[in-house]
Design a protein around this motif. Structure first.
Motif, PDB file in Angstrom:
ATOM      1  N   GLU A  72      -7.881  11.315  58.039  1.00  0.00           N
ATOM      2  CA  GLU A  72      -7.934  12.674  57.480  1.00  0.00           C
ATOM      3  C   GLU A  72      -8.446  13.673  58.522  1.00  0.00           C
ATOM      4  O   GLU A  72      -7.984  14.813  58.564  1.00  0.00           O
ATOM      5  CB  GLU A  72      -8.804  12.683  56.220  1.00  0.00           C
ATOM      6  N   GLN A  75      -5.542  14.526  60.707  1.00  0.00           N
ATOM      7  CA  GLN A  75      -4.646  15.462  60.027  1.00  0.00           C
ATOM      8  C   GLN A  75      -5.194  16.883  60.062  1.00  0.00           C
ATOM      9  O   GLN A  75      -4.463  17.832  60.376  1.00  0.00           O
ATOM     10  CB  GLN A  75      -4.431  15.032  58.579  1.00  0.00           C
ATOM     11  N   GLN A  78      -4.713  18.296  63.387  1.00  0.00           N
ATOM     12  CA  GLN A  78      -3.333  18.195  63.858  1.00  0.00           C
ATOM     13  C   GLN A  78      -3.240  17.390  65.154  1.00  0.00           C
ATOM     14  O   GLN A  78      -2.491  17.730  66.073  1.00  0.00           O
ATOM     15  CB  GLN A  78      -2.710  19.582  64.000  1.00  0.00           C
ATOM     16  N   THR A  80      -1.935  14.359  66.833  1.00  0.00           N
ATOM     17  CA  THR A  80      -0.846  13.408  66.584  1.00  0.00           C
ATOM     18  C   THR A  80      -0.682  12.388  67.709  1.00  0.00           C
ATOM     19  O   THR A  80       0.229  11.563  67.659  1.00  0.00           O
ATOM     20  CB  THR A  80       0.480  14.160  66.395  1.00  0.00           C
ATOM     21  N   CYS A  96      -2.749   8.487  54.366  1.00  0.00           N
ATOM     22  CA  CYS A  96      -2.796   8.740  55.812  1.00  0.00           C
ATOM     23  C   CYS A  96      -1.688   7.985  56.535  1.00  0.00           C
ATOM     24  O   CYS A  96      -1.086   8.505  57.479  1.00  0.00           O
ATOM     25  CB  CYS A  96      -4.161   8.348  56.380  1.00  0.00           C
ATOM     26  N   ALA A  99       1.459   9.838  56.026  1.00  0.00           N
ATOM     27  CA  ALA A  99       1.438  11.101  56.769  1.00  0.00           C
ATOM     28  C   ALA A  99       1.506  10.881  58.280  1.00  0.00           C
ATOM     29  O   ALA A  99       1.728  11.820  59.035  1.00  0.00           O
ATOM     30  CB  ALA A  99       0.173  11.888  56.422  1.00  0.00           C
ATOM     31  N   SER A 101      -1.052   9.664  60.220  1.00  0.00           N
ATOM     32  CA  SER A 101      -2.334   9.707  60.929  1.00  0.00           C
ATOM     33  C   SER A 101      -2.974   8.323  61.035  1.00  0.00           C
ATOM     34  O   SER A 101      -3.914   8.135  61.797  1.00  0.00           O
ATOM     35  CB  SER A 101      -3.295  10.699  60.270  1.00  0.00           C
TER      36      SER A 101
END
Length: 153
Positions: A72, A75, A78, A80, A96, A99, A101
């Motif tokens: 989290e 995320q 940002q 990546t 996660c 998503a 991450s």
């Protein structure tokens, strides 16, 4: 004397990981962070400091079910370019993973572990079978590409 007997899986995972890395990748440098998982601001500050101090670190692992703390954070920031691996299919970990991450989650098949534990206990108590001291269990490596399949088994 009374006491609680239990295994510290997190510690055993870490010891095994460190031993493997020492044997197979001795030049790899490992840094350790002790996040709290309930003190978001402290954890965020530790992660801010870590990534500022170690900008070239691109891989991480948690040995407990709290990978979402880092996922989290990644995320929110940002970030990546960091590959995170963790344990257990908690909803926040799976979110996660989906998503991106968290790169991998290790699923330990708790239903199978429970079934095998009860079966082994019955074999020992009822059938008087000799049982193995160690019983290795399969694990699954889950990614965002295969997580939906895993749930549909």
């Amino acid at each position: 004397n009374e006491g609680i007997v239990g295994s510290n899986q997190q510690e055993r995972r870490e010891v095994g990981f460190r031993q493997y890395m020492l044997e197979h990748h001795p030049a790899c440098r490992i840094w350790e962070l002790n996040l709290h998982a309930k003190r978001d601001s402290e954890d965020a500050q530790m992660l801010d400091d870590f990534f500022r101090t170690h900008p070239t670190v691109k891989n991480g692992i948690t040995f407990n079910s709290k990978a979402y703390v880092i996922g989290e954070y990644l995320q929110r920031h940002q970030k990546t370019d960091f590959n995170l691996m963790g344990y257990d299919l908690l909803k926040r970990n799976v979110d996660c993973l989906k998503a991106g991450s968290i790169f991998f989650l290790i699923a330990q098949q708790p239903t199978l572990q429970g079934f095998d534990g009860i079966k082994t206990l019955c074999d020992y108590l009822i059938l008087k079978k000799e049982i193995a001291r160690e019983n290795f269990m399969p694990i699954d490596l889950l990614t965002k590409e295969n997580i939906e399949y895993y749930y549909n088994k």
